[in-house]
Write a protein that holds these residues in place. Structure first.
Motif, PDB file in Angstrom:
ATOM      1  N   PHE A  12       0.606  -1.092  -0.336  1.00  9.45           N
ATOM      2  CA  PHE A  12      -0.242  -0.108   0.096  1.00  9.45           C
ATOM      3  C   PHE A  12       1.009   1.326   0.089  1.00  9.45           C
ATOM      4  N   LEU A  13       2.177   1.626   0.763  1.00 12.36           N
ATOM      5  CA  LEU A  13       2.626   2.439   0.852  1.00 12.36           C
ATOM      6  C   LEU A  13       3.780   2.816  -0.718  1.00 12.36           C
ATOM      7  N   ARG A  14       3.962   1.434  -0.808  1.00  7.48           N
ATOM      8  CA  ARG A  14       4.648   1.592  -2.773  1.00  7.48           C
ATOM      9  C   ARG A  14       3.935   2.151  -3.154  1.00  7.48           C
ATOM     10  N   HIS A  15       2.203   1.529  -3.531  1.00  6.77           N
ATOM     11  CA  HIS A  15       1.765   1.731  -4.455  1.00  6.77           C
ATOM     12  C   HIS A  15       0.324   2.828  -4.626  1.00  6.77           C
ATOM     13  N   GLY A  16       0.440   3.175  -3.245  1.00  9.15           N
ATOM     14  CA  GLY A  16      -0.759   4.609  -2.723  1.00  9.15           C
ATOM     15  C   GLY A  16      -2.268   3.432  -3.098  1.00  9.15           C
ATOM     16  N   ARG A  17      -1.756   2.226  -3.259  1.00  5.87           N
ATOM     17  CA  ARG A  17      -3.612   1.563  -2.784  1.00  5.87           C
ATOM     18  C   ARG A  17      -3.131   0.059  -2.716  1.00  5.87           C
ATOM     19  N   LEU A  18      -4.404  -0.718  -2.572  1.00  5.32           N
ATOM     20  CA  LEU A  18      -4.081  -2.252  -1.519  1.00  5.32           C
ATOM     21  C   LEU A  18      -4.236  -2.888  -3.784  1.00  5.32           C
ATOM     22  N   LEU A  19      -3.715  -3.351  -4.444  1.00  6.55           N
ATOM     23  CA  LEU A  19      -3.516  -4.218  -5.755  1.00  6.55           C
ATOM     24  C   LEU A  19      -4.450  -4.741  -5.872  1.00  6.55           C
ATOM     25  N   ALA A  20      -4.624  -5.922  -5.037  1.00  6.10           N
ATOM     26  CA  ALA A  20      -5.293  -7.459  -4.965  1.00  6.10           C
ATOM     27  C   ALA A  20      -6.668  -7.268  -3.759  1.00  6.10           C
ATOM     28  N   PRO A  21      -7.668  -8.447  -4.035  1.00  9.55           N
ATOM     29  CA  PRO A  21      -8.644  -8.432  -2.819  1.00  9.55           C
ATOM     30  C   PRO A  21      -8.052  -9.424  -1.979  1.00  9.55           C
ATOM     31  N   PRO A  22      -8.803  -9.552  -0.765  1.00  8.34           N
ATOM     32  CA  PRO A  22      -9.395  -9.107  -0.298  1.00  8.34           C
ATOM     33  C   PRO A  22      -9.899  -7.225   0.421  1.00  8.34           C
ATOM     34  N   PRO A  23     -10.472  -6.780   0.490  1.00  6.04           N
ATOM     35  CA  PRO A  23     -10.584  -5.835   0.861  1.00  6.04           C
ATOM     36  C   PRO A  23      -9.919  -5.199   2.145  1.00  6.04           C
ATOM     37  N   PRO A  24      -9.708  -3.928   2.468  1.00 10.83           N
ATOM     38  CA  PRO A  24      -8.905  -3.717   3.765  1.00 10.83           C
ATOM     39  C   PRO A  24     -10.013  -4.704   4.649  1.00 10.83           C
ATOM     40  N   SER A  25      -9.600  -5.427   6.125  1.00 12.96           N
ATOM     41  CA  SER A  25      -9.877  -5.783   7.012  1.00 12.96           C
ATOM     42  C   SER A  25      -9.393  -5.272   7.864  1.00 12.96           C
ATOM     43  N   ALA A  26     -10.502  -5.615   9.479  1.00  6.42           N
ATOM     44  CA  ALA A  26     -10.350  -4.463  10.614  1.00  6.42           C
ATOM     45  C   ALA A  26      -9.477  -4.684  11.137  1.00  6.42           C
ATOM     46  N   ALA A  27      -8.792  -6.470  10.791  1.00  2.60           N
ATOM     47  CA  ALA A  27      -6.816  -6.263  11.262  1.00  2.60           C
ATOM     48  C   ALA A  27      -5.684  -5.460  10.614  1.00  2.60           C
ATOM     49  N   LEU A  28      -6.020  -5.667   9.369  1.00  2.00           N
ATOM     50  CA  LEU A  28      -5.060  -4.483   8.115  1.00  2.00           C
ATOM     51  C   LEU A  28      -5.732  -2.925   8.960  1.00  2.00           C
ATOM     52  N   LEU A  29      -6.508  -2.468   9.058  1.00  5.73           N
ATOM     53  CA  LEU A  29      -6.492  -1.699  10.058  1.00  5.73           C
ATOM     54  C   LEU A  29      -6.051  -1.138  11.514  1.00  5.73           C
ATOM     55  N   ALA A  30      -6.214  -2.362  11.878  1.00  3.31           N
ATOM     56  CA  ALA A  30      -5.552  -2.375  13.534  1.00  3.31           C
ATOM     57  C   ALA A  30      -4.060  -1.931  13.209  1.00  3.31           C
ATOM     58  N   GLU A  31      -4.175  -3.261  12.253  1.00  2.00           N
ATOM     59  CA  GLU A  31      -2.026  -3.459  11.800  1.00  2.00           C
ATOM     60  C   GLU A  31      -1.601  -1.719  12.034  1.00  2.00           C
ATOM     61  N   ALA A  32      -2.196  -1.080  10.617  1.00  2.00           N
ATOM     62  CA  ALA A  32      -1.962  -0.334  10.333  1.00  2.00           C
ATOM     63  C   ALA A  32      -1.960   1.364  10.888  1.00  2.00           C
ATOM     64  N   ARG A  33      -3.139   1.273  12.304  1.00  2.00           N
ATOM     65  CA  ARG A  33      -2.990   1.439  13.614  1.00  2.00           C
ATOM     66  C   ARG A  33      -1.953   1.363  14.314  1.00  2.00           C
ATOM     67  N   HIS A  34      -0.849   0.153  14.674  1.00  2.00           N
ATOM     68  CA  HIS A  34      -0.299   0.140  14.969  1.00  2.00           C
ATOM     69  C   HIS A  34       0.996   0.405  14.511  1.00  2.00           C
ATOM     70  N   PHE A  35       0.947   0.686  13.859  1.00  2.51           N
ATOM     71  CA  PHE A  35       2.332   1.484  13.003  1.00  2.51           C
ATOM     72  C   PHE A  35       2.223   2.863  12.754  1.00  2.51           C
ATOM     73  N   ALA A  36       1.388   3.441  12.831  1.00  2.34           N
ATOM     74  CA  ALA A  36       1.357   4.538  13.312  1.00  2.34           C
ATOM     75  C   ALA A  36       1.153   5.739  12.038  1.00  2.34           C
ATOM     76  N   LEU A  37       0.480   4.812  11.027  1.00  2.00           N
ATOM     77  CA  LEU A  37       0.305   5.807   9.769  1.00  2.00           C
ATOM     78  C   LEU A  37      -0.833   7.244   9.484  1.00  2.00           C
ATOM     79  N   ASP A  38      -0.103   7.865   8.862  1.00  2.00           N
ATOM     80  CA  ASP A  38      -0.876   9.139   8.475  1.00  2.00           C
ATOM     81  C   ASP A  38      -2.105   8.909   8.766  1.00  2.00           C
ATOM     82  N   GLY A  39      -2.644  10.024   9.256  1.00  2.00           N
ATOM     83  CA  GLY A  39      -4.529   9.751   9.084  1.00  2.00           C
ATOM     84  C   GLY A  39      -5.011  10.423   8.373  1.00  2.00           C
ATOM     85  N   ALA A  40      -4.405  10.243   6.929  1.00  2.00           N
ATOM     86  CA  ALA A  40      -5.053   9.898   5.183  1.00  2.00           C
ATOM     87  C   ALA A  40      -4.965   8.590   4.820  1.00  2.00           C
ATOM     88  N   LEU A  41      -4.000   8.070   5.513  1.00  2.00           N
ATOM     89  CA  LEU A  41      -3.748   6.636   4.631  1.00  2.00           C
ATOM     90  C   LEU A  41      -4.675   5.909   5.680  1.00  2.00           C
TER      91      LEU A  41
END
Length: 480
Positions: free
Chosen positions: A60-89
């Motif tokens: 996602f950081l490389r391309h600015g989008r997820l290149l393949a399914p599945p869609p964003p999950s609660a686990a993926l969003l929690a992992e993104a929060r764990h690494f404190a990604l920028d709010g827009a991301l």
């Protein structure tokens, strides 16, 4: 190519990853990823995380989008929060279930090139994609990735785009009044910088696209479909045409209407389309202004049963709609009265079974007395108002401001029934201060809007930019 000194090796949960400092910097200044320097495979940085989820975040950081399914999950969003990604991301990864209209706040102002104000905006449906944004300004369609970090523009042969649908982060469809066809805009890296592909109405080489709507991947008989409203060059016939977006070919003509004699109102084209996936119904509505007032048609089509006979239709000439929308989750139609400017609701669950018209009269969920007075005095307070439905809410644009209607359940002592209540997005009707100036000016009128994921995008008159509003959870807001 990145230099060897910029390569970063990471050990995430026992699995090695290699990337660059540039890629990690896109996580945002608040993220610990952005502060990691170059490292070698023999001495990698250790990160405590799930390697499967981190692989998706890194992509996602490389391309600015997820290149393949599945869609964003609660686990993926929690992992993104764990690494404190920028709010827009984080907001771009948030699903529609994270959308909260009363928490919407302006998060980004996206400037556009050129001197033309935006005429249409569209958000890529989510899932399966994060909510990327397409904007039409003049004959150009610009796509912003889900993180709003990169943009790609396509030049269409249209002088100005009136209708815009974002099918995916790589594809948008554009149309304009008085110009033939639906023009495909491809934003992939290997696509040409122009839009040569055109979807046309069979048997009518010169046609006008007035409105478009697309189904979801599972919401049409031959999914995904695009519905486009056309009017013939001589304006003596109109129809809604369904295109299969996999083959880019027309598959059905719906509700063809012809002008008979001087009755030009017999073939009013649809200027608003909407797809109700849960009900398998297509909404098609159009209006015509004449010396005697505004007349409009609203039709609901079950295209599995018939493409010539709607399951319900009504012609309005008293407080005809300024705009109309349909909600799957609320099982209702909504309109803004052209004369009154008030909001009305009709329950889809009261459709007749087999005998056609069975929908009850519109119920005013606003000020019914004010609506009646406006109709009797022939006022036009609904001119320019827009209405749209997203998730469990109904949005109305009145000039520069957005009101939101939500369904609430009354307490048992008050009857326990569900009613619609109004509130305002942001600060509601107000004035804004122009920079550091002491003078105060009114906010510019909203000319187009779109919803997707946890976002709302607004285009305003005479502004060469697009506003992005996010209804980010508290964890996201803390990082913005």
């Amino acid at each position: 190519m990145a230099s060897a000194a910029a390569v970063v090796t990471l050990n995430v949960g026992g699995e090695l990853f290699q990337t660059t400092t540039v890629t990690l910097s896109r996580a945002g200044a608040s993220s610990p990823l952005a502060s990691l320097g170059p490292s070698s495979p023999s001495d990698p940085h250790f990160l405590d995380g799930d390697p499967r989820l981190f692989a998706r975040l890194l992509s996602f950081l490389r391309h600015g989008r997820l290149l393949a399914p599945p869609p964003p999950s609660a686990a993926l969003l929690a992992e993104a929060r764990h690494f404190a990604l920028d709010g827009a991301l984080l907001a771009s990864l948030s699903p529609a279930s994270a959308f909260s209209p009363l928490s919407l706040r302006p998060s980004a102002l996206l400037p556009l090139t050129g001197r033309v104000s935006p005429s249409a905006v569209a958000v890529c449906p989510s899932p399966p994609h994060p909510a990327s944004l397409a904007v039409a300004h003049g004959g150009v369609v610009t796509c912003f990735d889900a993180a709003l970090a990169t943009r790609t523009s396509v030049l269409t042969p249209l002088p100005a785009v009136d209708s815009l649908v974002a099918v995916s982060p790589e594809l948008a469809l554009a149309g304009a009044r008085d110009f033939p066809g639906v023009h495909l805009c491809r934003f992939s890296d290997d696509a040409p910088a122009a839009a040569p592909e055109v979807l046309s109405w069979p048997g009518s080489p010169s046609a006008t696209v007035l409105s478009m709507a697309a189904t979801s991947a599972s919401g049409a008989p031959s999914a995904p479909w695009l519905f486009a409203s056309f009017e013939s060059a001589r304006r003596n016939s109109s129809a809604v045409v369904a295109f299969d977006l996999n083959s880019l070919s027309p598959v059905a003509e719906i509700g063809r209407k012809e002008v008979f004699g001087a009755d030009i109102e017999a073939a009013i084209p649809a200027t608003k389309l909407g797809w109700l996936g849960e009900h398998n119904l297509l909404l098609a509505a159009g209006s015509h202004s004449s010396p005697s007032g505004v007349v409009g048609d609203i039709r609901l089509w079950d295209i599995r049963a018939s493409t010539t006979v709607p399951v319900w239709e009504v012609r309005e000439n008293e407080d005809c709609f300024a705009d109309v929308a349909a909600s799957d989750t609320l099982s209702a139609l909504f309109k803004v009265g052209a004369a009154s400017g008030e909001v009305f609701m009709a329950d889809l669950r009261r459709l007749g079974n087999g005998d056609g018209i069975g929908l009850e009269t519109w119920v005013c969920i606003g000020d019914a007395q004010r609506a009646a007075a406006a109709v009797s005095s022939r006022r036009k307070e609904g001119n320019g108002c827009r209405i749209d439905c997203y998730c469990n809410w109904v949005f109305v644009a009145r000039g520069a401001d957005v009101e939101v209607w939500s369904q609430v359940e009354l307490a048992p002592e008050a009857g326990g029934k569900k009613v619609m209540k109004r509130n305002w997005v942001g600060s509601g009707p107000s004035l804004e201060v122009a920079g550091d100036e002491e003078s105060i000016k009114e906010k510019a009128k909203i000319v187009s809007w779109a919803f997707g994921g946890s976002r709302m995008a607004l285009a305003r008159a005479d502004k060469r930019s697009v506003e992005v509003w996010d209804s980010a959870p508290a964890e996201i807001c803390a990082n913005t």
